[in-house]
Scaffold this motif. Structure first.
Motif, short mmCIF file in Angstrom:
data_model
loop_
_atom_site.label_atom_id
_atom_site.label_comp_id
_atom_site.label_asym_id
_atom_site.label_seq_id
_atom_site.Cartn_x
_atom_site.Cartn_y
_atom_site.Cartn_z
N SER A 147 54.76 55.31 49.94
CA SER A 147 55.10 53.95 50.33
C SER A 147 54.02 53.35 51.21
N ALA A 148 53.50 54.13 52.15
CA ALA A 148 52.43 53.64 53.01
C ALA A 148 51.16 53.40 52.21
N ASN A 149 50.83 54.32 51.30
CA ASN A 149 49.62 54.18 50.50
C ASN A 149 49.69 52.98 49.56
N ALA A 150 50.88 52.69 49.01
CA ALA A 150 51.01 51.63 48.01
C ALA A 150 50.64 50.27 48.58
N GLY A 151 51.02 50.00 49.82
CA GLY A 151 50.65 48.73 50.43
C GLY A 151 49.15 48.58 50.54
N THR A 152 48.47 49.65 50.94
CA THR A 152 47.01 49.61 51.03
C THR A 152 46.39 49.45 49.66
N ALA A 153 46.96 50.11 48.66
CA ALA A 153 46.44 50.01 47.29
C ALA A 153 46.51 48.57 46.78
N LYS A 154 47.59 47.88 47.07
CA LYS A 154 47.73 46.49 46.64
C LYS A 154 46.67 45.62 47.31
N ARG A 155 46.42 45.85 48.60
CA ARG A 155 45.37 45.10 49.30
C ARG A 155 44.00 45.44 48.73
N LEU A 156 43.82 46.70 48.32
CA LEU A 156 42.56 47.12 47.69
C LEU A 156 42.29 46.29 46.44
N ILE A 157 43.30 46.13 45.61
CA ILE A 157 43.12 45.39 44.36
C ILE A 157 42.78 43.93 44.63
N GLU A 158 43.40 43.33 45.64
CA GLU A 158 43.06 41.95 46.02
C GLU A 158 41.62 41.88 46.50
N ALA A 159 41.21 42.84 47.33
CA ALA A 159 39.84 42.85 47.84
C ALA A 159 38.83 43.07 46.72
N LEU A 160 39.21 43.90 45.74
CA LEU A 160 38.34 44.13 44.59
C LEU A 160 38.11 42.83 43.83
N ALA A 161 39.18 42.08 43.60
CA ALA A 161 39.05 40.82 42.87
C ALA A 161 38.13 39.85 43.59
N GLU A 162 38.21 39.86 44.90
CA GLU A 162 37.37 38.93 45.68
C GLU A 162 35.91 39.37 45.69
N ALA A 163 35.67 40.69 45.61
CA ALA A 163 34.31 41.22 45.74
C ALA A 163 33.53 41.21 44.43
N LEU A 164 34.21 41.20 43.29
CA LEU A 164 33.50 41.27 42.01
C LEU A 164 32.67 40.02 41.79
N PRO A 165 31.45 40.15 41.28
CA PRO A 165 30.68 38.96 40.91
C PRO A 165 31.40 38.22 39.78
N ARG A 166 31.22 36.91 39.74
CA ARG A 166 31.97 36.12 38.75
C ARG A 166 31.59 36.50 37.33
N GLU A 167 30.35 36.87 37.10
CA GLU A 167 29.92 37.29 35.78
C GLU A 167 29.68 38.79 35.79
N ARG A 168 30.10 39.43 34.73
CA ARG A 168 30.05 40.88 34.65
C ARG A 168 28.80 41.36 33.93
N PRO A 169 27.95 42.15 34.60
CA PRO A 169 26.80 42.72 33.92
C PRO A 169 27.22 43.77 32.90
N ALA A 170 26.42 43.98 31.88
CA ALA A 170 26.71 45.01 30.89
C ALA A 170 26.58 46.40 31.51
N ALA A 209 31.79 52.14 43.34
CA ALA A 209 31.25 51.62 44.60
C ALA A 209 32.01 50.38 45.05
N VAL A 210 32.31 49.48 44.11
CA VAL A 210 33.05 48.28 44.47
C VAL A 210 34.46 48.64 44.91
N ALA A 211 35.08 49.61 44.25
CA ALA A 211 36.43 50.04 44.62
C ALA A 211 36.44 50.67 46.01
N ALA A 212 35.42 51.47 46.33
CA ALA A 212 35.34 52.09 47.65
C ALA A 212 35.22 51.03 48.74
N ALA A 213 34.35 50.05 48.51
CA ALA A 213 34.19 48.98 49.49
C ALA A 213 35.48 48.17 49.64
N ALA A 214 36.18 47.94 48.52
CA ALA A 214 37.43 47.19 48.57
C ALA A 214 38.50 47.97 49.34
#
Length: 291
Positions: free
Chosen positions: A230-253, A139-144
């Motif tokens: 090549s086109a997809n890779a740029g979006t994938a890199k932005r996805l990973i940045e957005a994922l990092a920003e969206a994750l809560p600071r503490e990880r639930p089990a 779910a977090v990856a989809a939103a990112a």
């Protein structure tokens, strides 16, 4: 609660993550042989990432020769708590055009020439794969991916084929009849091994082509794939940045972290010490807890 360390398995076209801070390539040895490459370890928005190019830098490894056991073991040894796979896929549905990002929730495994388990003679284990991905991470990856600007489909069945050849038209039509939505060559046994290693796993498929089911003389060609990659890779890199920003600071089990509690079937006194030694990273938690 704990900190995140996200393992990223980068597929075709994704061989590095530019946004990683203090990034360094780190070699990780495993008892299953060498992983596809060194791990690129760093942080984005304070979240630790360990990136592994699945085919190696320069795309050296064909799908069958990707050592998925070594890759998952290396990410586990690096302290990863979760794995996000980013993979090129072909589309088996008209509504999933090239450029679309598809968050997979089911697999059909048609691979046949790969080592599919960390376990075997001397320590038998059976993990459930009924729900093969982590719904939270998916779910977090989809939103990112949406934040990154991708058109996203949530939920799809991934047909894992052996390769390296692409499908025949008959095979492509068969997979559509089975209800599959996308096709790729690396999602299995990767997802199974992540589950055995008690690592929550999600897969985002980046559609590169329509496979060959549409007829009209269309077929999959590497030159067209590379352009879309090549086109997809740029979006994938932005996805990973957005994922990092969206994750809560503490990880639930996650319940996936304890699947081996009910999976090991071999009696302790019948276990093979040599295999136990190779499993020191994959299932150290459960083996240390048992007498």
């Amino acid at each position: 609660m704990s900190e995140w360390t996200i393992g990223i398995l980068g597929g075709s076209g994704l061989y590095a993550i530019d946004a990683l801070e203090e990034a360094q390539w780190v070699a990780v040895d495993t008892p299953w042989g060498p992983p596809s490459d060194e791990l690129l370890i760093g942080r984005i928005h304070g979240i630790k990432f360990a990136f592994l190019p699945r085919h190696g830098r320069g795309h050296r490894l064909p799908p069958t020769d990707v050592n998925a056991r070594a890759n998952i073991d290396a990410l586990k040894r690096a302290g990863c708590t979760d794995i996000l796979a980013v993979s090129a896929v072909g589309s088996l549905r008209e509504e999933l055009p090239p450029g679309r990002f598809v968050v997979v929730d089911q697999f059909i495994d048609r691979t046949f020439a790969r080592d599919k388990s960390f376990f075997g003679p001397g320590l038998v284990a059976h993990v459930s794969m009924a729900d093969p991905v982590c719904p939270r991470l998916s779910a977090v990856a989809a939103a990112a991916a949406e934040t990154a600007g991708a058109d996203v489909t949530r939920g799809a069945t991934y047909l894992a084929m052996e390769g390296p050849q692409f499908s025949t038209r008959a095979e492509s039509g068969l997979y559509r009849a089975w209800g599959c939505d996308v096709i790729g060559m690396t999602g299995m046994p990767e997802a199974k091994l992540a589950r055995e290693a008690e690592l929550p796993y999600a897969l985002v498929g980046m559609v590169t082509d329509y496979d060959c089911w549409r007829g009209g003389g269309e077929e999959v060609e590497v030159s067209a794939l590379i352009a879309q990659l090549s086109a997809n890779a740029g979006t994938a890199k932005r996805l990973i940045e957005a994922l990092a920003e969206a994750l809560p600071r503490e990880r639930p089990a996650s319940p996936i972290e304890t699947v081996l509690d009910t999976a090991l079937i071999t009696a302790p006194d019948a276990r093979d010490p040599a295999l136990l030694a190779k499993l020191d990273a994959v299932c150290r938690r459960v083996l240390d807890a048992q007498p």
